[in-house]
Write a protein that holds these residues in place. Sequence first.
Motif: not given
Length: 81
Positions: A26-34, A59-68
Amino acid sequence: AKAKQSQSSEHFRIDNQDEVNRLLSDLSENEAEVVRQYHLQGKSYREISNNLGIPENSIGPTLSRAREILKRKRQLRKSSL
């Protein structure tokens, strides 16, 4: 199965690797890889930054978005059961 969650002093990790893998699509490639490197491989922000060639402070903001996104998907899956 309910995901076991652990809390460190700095960062939240989802320990259930199967659940993370199911939700990564469900994530973008970049978000999924992070997420993959942080949650599944246990890499630090610095290691992820070096591996992916992205700024460490993103990294932190990417993880936060992905977690949401993952949280919303988990809630939808639970409500549809």
